[in-house]
Design an enzyme around this catalytic site. Structure first.
Site, PDB file in Angstrom:
ATOM      1  N   ASP A 159      -2.121   0.900   7.619  1.00  0.00           N
ATOM      2  CA  ASP A 159      -1.304   0.719   6.404  1.00  0.00           C
ATOM      3  C   ASP A 159      -0.950  -0.749   6.176  1.00  0.00           C
ATOM      4  OD1 ASP A 159      -1.005   3.553   5.620  1.00  0.00           O
ATOM      5  OD2 ASP A 159       0.018   3.694   7.561  1.00  0.00           O
ATOM      6  N   ASP A 166       0.874  -1.174   0.000  1.00  0.00           N
ATOM      7  CA  ASP A 166       0.000   0.000   0.000  1.00  0.00           C
ATOM      8  C   ASP A 166       0.911   1.224   0.000  1.00  0.00           C
ATOM      9  OD1 ASP A 166      -2.277   1.666   0.241  1.00  0.00           O
ATOM     10  OD2 ASP A 166      -2.010   1.739   2.418  1.00  0.00           O
ATOM     11  N   GLU A 223      -1.728  -1.544  -4.959  1.00  0.00           N
ATOM     12  CA  GLU A 223      -2.949  -0.774  -5.184  1.00  0.00           C
ATOM     13  C   GLU A 223      -2.735   0.256  -6.285  1.00  0.00           C
ATOM     14  OE1 GLU A 223      -5.957   2.203  -2.772  1.00  0.00           O
ATOM     15  OE2 GLU A 223      -4.930   0.627  -1.661  1.00  0.00           O
TER      16      GLU A 223
END
Length: 183
Positions: A139, A7, A67
């Site tokens: 996160d 991420d 992502e």
């Protein structure tokens, strides 16, 4: 299969590693790369690059899932996030990992069942799916969710790819046979 989920972020980049055996998901590692804000942008990107390289060396994943970043309301923030994502992609490519990319909606839908799920819902479902003792940090949870998304989507994508190949192959054979019959 071992999957590294990432991420990306310019202040905090989450990572999560899971093992997949059939339908069973197992937690391996996760954490957050905290990027210092008091250094220049190139040095901040280098922190992401160097740390992800080391994580790949330490955990030895087979593939990575990342992502996809979309434009948000602040173009400058989107550009900075894109640069952090670029540093992450370079680290993964440098270690010869295949990288699969997913939107936030795909990740949330795969993990929670709803594309508009809140961060807390993602954290709770990651905890349940990986049978963790506690709720992971935001996160780390997002990175683990990205890895879980790939674990759920990859088998279907592979089967569809095989079916598409078989369909193309069988169509090709039919044309050849028809051509021979007519010729």
């Amino acid at each position: 299969m071992r999957i590294l989920g990432v991420d990306p972020g310019l202040r905090r980049t989450g990572f999560g590693v899971i093992d997949v055996q059939g339908a069973k998901l197992s937690y391996v590692a996760s954490g957050t790369i905290v990027v210092p804000t008091d250094v220049t942008l190139p040095l901040r990107l280098k922190v992401i690059l160097d740390n992800l390289r080391q994580i790949v060396e330490d955990t030895k994943p087979d593939v990575a899932a990342l992502e996809i970043v979309f434009m948000n309301t602040n173009p400058a923030s989107t550009l900075l996030l894109g640069q952090a994502r670029g540093a992450a992609l370079c680290a993964l490519a440098d270690r010869d990992l295949a990288v699969h990319e997913y939107t936030a909606l795909q990740i949330k839908k795969s993990v929670v069942g709803a594309g508009r799920a809140a961060k807390e819902q993602v954290q709770m479902m990651v905890q349940r799916l990986l049978r963790l003792d506690g709720i992971p940090a935001p996160d780390s949870a997002d990175a683990l969710a990205c890895a879980i998304c790939h674990a759920h989507i990859a088998p279907l994508t592979e089967k569809l790819s095989q079916m598409n190949y078989q369909t193309r192959t069988s169509r090709g054979r039919s044309r050849v046979r028809a051509g021979r019959l007519l010729g």
